[in-house]
Design an enzyme around this catalytic site. Structure first.
Site, short mmCIF file in Angstrom:
data_model
loop_
_atom_site.label_atom_id
_atom_site.label_comp_id
_atom_site.label_asym_id
_atom_site.label_seq_id
_atom_site.Cartn_x
_atom_site.Cartn_y
_atom_site.Cartn_z
N ASP A 98 10.18 5.48 -10.12
CA ASP A 98 9.80 6.20 -11.35
C ASP A 98 10.65 7.45 -11.55
OD1 ASP A 98 7.94 4.27 -11.84
OD2 ASP A 98 6.21 5.43 -11.20
N LYS A 129 -0.85 -4.28 -3.38
CA LYS A 129 -2.11 -3.62 -2.99
C LYS A 129 -2.15 -2.22 -3.58
CE LYS A 129 -4.80 -2.12 1.03
NZ LYS A 129 -4.77 -0.67 0.74
N SER A 140 0.80 -1.21 0.00
CA SER A 140 0.00 0.00 0.00
C SER A 140 0.84 1.27 0.00
CB SER A 140 -0.95 -0.05 1.20
OG SER A 140 -2.10 0.69 0.96
#
Length: 754
Positions: free
Chosen positions: A518, A532, A507
């Site tokens: 990224d 998740k 999460s």
């Protein structure tokens, strides 16, 4: 309400009140404050105004309940179930009607919650429930929950019968020369066909329990006494269930049949969650657990009222609790959550404990200890720092490690403007400053087994390591996509950085790790994360029903799906590390991919962001150095052996009940431990299998075993720190090379000018 991302471990709240072994003593739960997300505000208004009229229908249905025997549903529970159904079927991110098809899913999940290894019910029991399979939707909507309660009472009956039979077997003895095995992993096995089959399963289970103790050196009398007490305790715990326990299990079966991370939290479970997020409570500062029929002090929190008093010690048994000047109520034989409710209270109020000292016999003189409740900080659950030194001479590096167990945030304190409110990002920023003063060369963020927490904290923690920019995207039920951004310029740390994850990183951990990946800000190290990619909000059913005092509890409901800034999602696939470590996790049994009703993986348009791309130029070198190092690392080689052995045992799903075979296996495992760890005999003994379960050893032995496990080498953490040290070295080398090239270019230009 507050929009937060929750750990997947909160999916296990079904059994919180019945199975809690230890707990802090919390203050009364408070309602979570509002969030910054428009979707939540709109949802809040729509739910309240739509469902006030609906609630009246639920009240009418609840009034039709007959007089309740033991473990019968209450009128409040009928209303709670009805109200929950209206919310879940209208406002959940994945709208699913409560109909016969859903009833079948609830039925199967409820059975799994009651009897996950299929050791109590037989196929005949399941067949007798056939009429209930498609009627649980009606039970919820009509406010008549007698059917799931009847199933639970059958379960209690079977537990008593099976354990009674196990008790009988202790007087018969076993043949350990026979070639047979015990199937210990039965979650996917068929239900036992009849009584003969289930009794044979229990014979093998008791035989395995006996054999473990026999191999640990116990004689027959000690084995018989230990197991008799164990099975008696099982029955005692099973017969102490309350109506709210049954209701919580059933409501979670419903909520989780919609989507894995949707839960019902009764008032106690909701209070526990609130405490875990703000890392503080009002109580006496003690961790309690049930040991036999006593509530025993397992730990004293430093600085808490219990520790400050100097009158309580680890191992003391609480036999009575009184409020202020009221009479002390006896609590021997009570569940730990019941005693917690008696001890918790408001700050600066008085509680009196009747205590049987740790070293005293049952008939010894008691002592009464009066304490004033106070605010307790849960430092053990907060971010912590350490320093790992790697290399020698010119390659020596100091790597700062920050271990973050959860993305916690004191919502109420923040809402009130408390300048000292507690949060993960604020604590980490402080720890970074401390590590800077120690002049560390690199930083490692350890998110292993961090199951998530506050979405806002995930964004703000990311902001400590990037300049301004997007962190995560959210897709709402209407398809609209919003972007959560770090709005603060600058960074708290711009040096070498890595993030360590494992399958238990979920999460908010995945948001943080994915964003840094990224941006190219840090290599991600470890194993693929949980997967998740959903967002939950807490909905107070009591707020909607305007209950005073509260009595309905909360829903943790999925309201959005999050996406990486590159347009991908962590849903199902998790964050894939740049440098992978060996994994012991089984994707079929742990992680988002293990759920049969998880949301699918989809992709959206990438957000606008500017990668710093600090990782890709160094990644090949980091991988090469890592591979070369672990090829010669004895500890890492042993870890790989352990992983292979664990996977072998997991796939076998059977335990031999032949004494010769098991003894050979035990001796092989113990020899491997002795050859690796040259520590004390006490430490080795603590790591070996003694055949006992938690709570059957002395408290001192349990604590020693935990300490031994905690003190064991963390091979993965050490190697992750070395990778960060490699980063620091590569960055230094390239900086020096760039400086030499710049100086050389400047010298050449000066010569030309002359």
């Amino acid at each position: 309400m507050s929009l937060v991302i929750f750990s997947e471990t909160f999916s296990e709240t079904a059994n919180i009140s019945a199975s809690r072994l230890s707990t802090f003593l919390p203050e009364k739960c408070t309602v979570h404050p509002g969030s910054n997300f428009a979707v939540e505000k709109q949802l809040n208004k729509r739910i309240i105004w739509t469902l006030l009229s609906v609630l009246c229908a639920g009240q009418t249905a609840a009034q039709e309940l007959a007089a309740a025997p033991r473990l019968a549903p209450t009128a409040d529970q009928a209303q709670t179930a009805y109200l929950s159904a209206q919310i879940l079927s209208r406002y959940h991110y994945k709208t699913v009607p409560l109909d016969d098809a859903m009833s079948e899913k609830i039925f199967d999940r409820y059975l799994k919650a009651l009897d996950p290894e299929r050791l109590f019910f037989t196929q005949a029991d399941i067949d007798s429930f056939a009429d209930t399979r498609t009627r649980l939707d009606d039970a919820i909507l009509r406010g008549n929950l007698s059917a799931p309660f009847a199933m639970f009472q059958r379960y209690e009956l079977r537990v008593t019968e099976r354990l009674g039979y196990a008790r009988e077997l202790l007087g018969q003895g076993f043949d350990f020369s026979a070639k047979e095995s015990y199937p210990y992993a039965r979650d996917k096995a068929p239900w036992p066909a009849d009584e003969a089959e289930v009794r044979d399963l229990w014979r093998k289970r008791v035989k395995n329990d006996w054999l473990r103790l026999k191999l640990a050196g116990k004689d027959d009398k000690a084995i018989r006494d230990t197991l008799a007490k164990r099975y008696d305790n099982y029955v005692t715990r099973a017969t102490r269930n309350k109506s709210e326990d049954v209701f919580q299990i059933f409501m979670n079966a419903y909520a989780m049949s919609i989507e894995p991370h949707t839960n019902y939290l009764g008032r106690s479970a909701s209070a526990d969650f609130d405490i875990s997020m703000r890392l503080s409570l009002v109580g006496i500062g003690a961790v309690l657990q049930e040991r036999d029929e006593y509530i025993t002090i397992r730990e004293l929190v430093p600085g808490g009222p219990a520790a400050r008093s100097g009158k309580l010690a680890v191992g003391d048994r609480i036999v009575g609790v009184g409020q202020g000047d009221d009479a002390v109520a006896d609590v021997v034989g009570s569940r730990v959550d019941e005693v917690v409710k008696l001890i918790r209270g408001e700050k600066n109020t008085r509680v009196v404990l009747d205590v049987l000292p740790a070293d005293a016999g049952p008939d010894a003189k008691h002592k009464q200890v009066a304490l004033t409740r106070d605010k307790i900080k849960l430092e053990e659950q907060a971010a912590k720092r350490s320093v790992i030194k790697t290399g020698e001479g010119t390659t020596a590096r100091k790597i700062g490690v920050i271990n973050l167990p959860a993305f916690y945030e004191d919502f109420e304190g923040r809402r009130k403007g408390d300048k000292d409110y507690r949060s993960a990002s604020r604590d980490v920023a402080r720890l970074i400053d401390e590590l800077k003063k120690e002049k560390v060369d690199g930083l490692l963020i350890d998110l292993r087994n961090n199951g998530g927490g506050s979405l806002r904290e995930a964004v703000e923690l990311t902001g400590l390591f990037i300049d301004k920019g997007p962190v995560v995207q959210q897709r709402r039920p209407d398809g609209q996509i919003g972007v959560e951004k770090d709005e603060h310029a600058g960074t708290a740390w711009d040096g070498p950085l890595a993030v360590l994850i494992n399958r238990g990183s979920a999460s908010a951990s995945e948001i943080f790790a994915a964003a840094l990946q990224d941006y190219g800000r840090a290599p991600i190290i470890g194993e693929p994360s949980f997967g998740k990619g959903t967002v939950q909000t807490m909905i107070s059913l009591d707020q909607i029903a305007r209950n005073d005092p509260p009595k309905f509890g909360d829903l943790k409901m999925t309201v959005a799906q999050f996406f990486r800034i590159n347009g991908g999602t962590t849903q199902l696939r998790g964050v894939v590390p740049d440098i992978r470590f060996p994994s012991v996790s089984d994707p079929q049994s742990f992680g988002e991919s293990s759920y049969d009703n998880a949301l699918p993986w989809i992709q959206v348009k990438a957000a606008e962001f500017r990668p710093v791309d600090e990782v890709s130029p160094r990644l090949a070198d980091l991988q090469r150095r890592h591979d070369a190092r672990i090829a010669k690392d004895k500890d890492f080689a042993q870890l790989l052996q352990d992983v292979a052995e664990y996977k072998r045992l997991r796939e076998t799903k059977q335990l031999s009940l032949n004494e010769t075979e098991r003894r050979q296996e035990k001796e092989r495992q113990e020899a491997r431990l002795k050859s690796r760890d040259k520590g004390s005999k006490d430490k080795l003994a603590a790591l070996q299998d003694d055949g006992l379960q938690y709570g059957e050893r002395s408290l001192a032995a349990d604590l020693a075993a935990e300490k031994a496990r905690k003190d064991s080498k963390d091979v993965l953490l050490t190697e992750a720190a070395r990778i960060v040290a490699d980063e620091a070295e590569l960055l230094t080398s390239r900086t020096q090379l760039a400086l030499r090239e710049r100086n050389a270019a400047g010298a050449a230009k000066a010569t030309t000018l002359r």
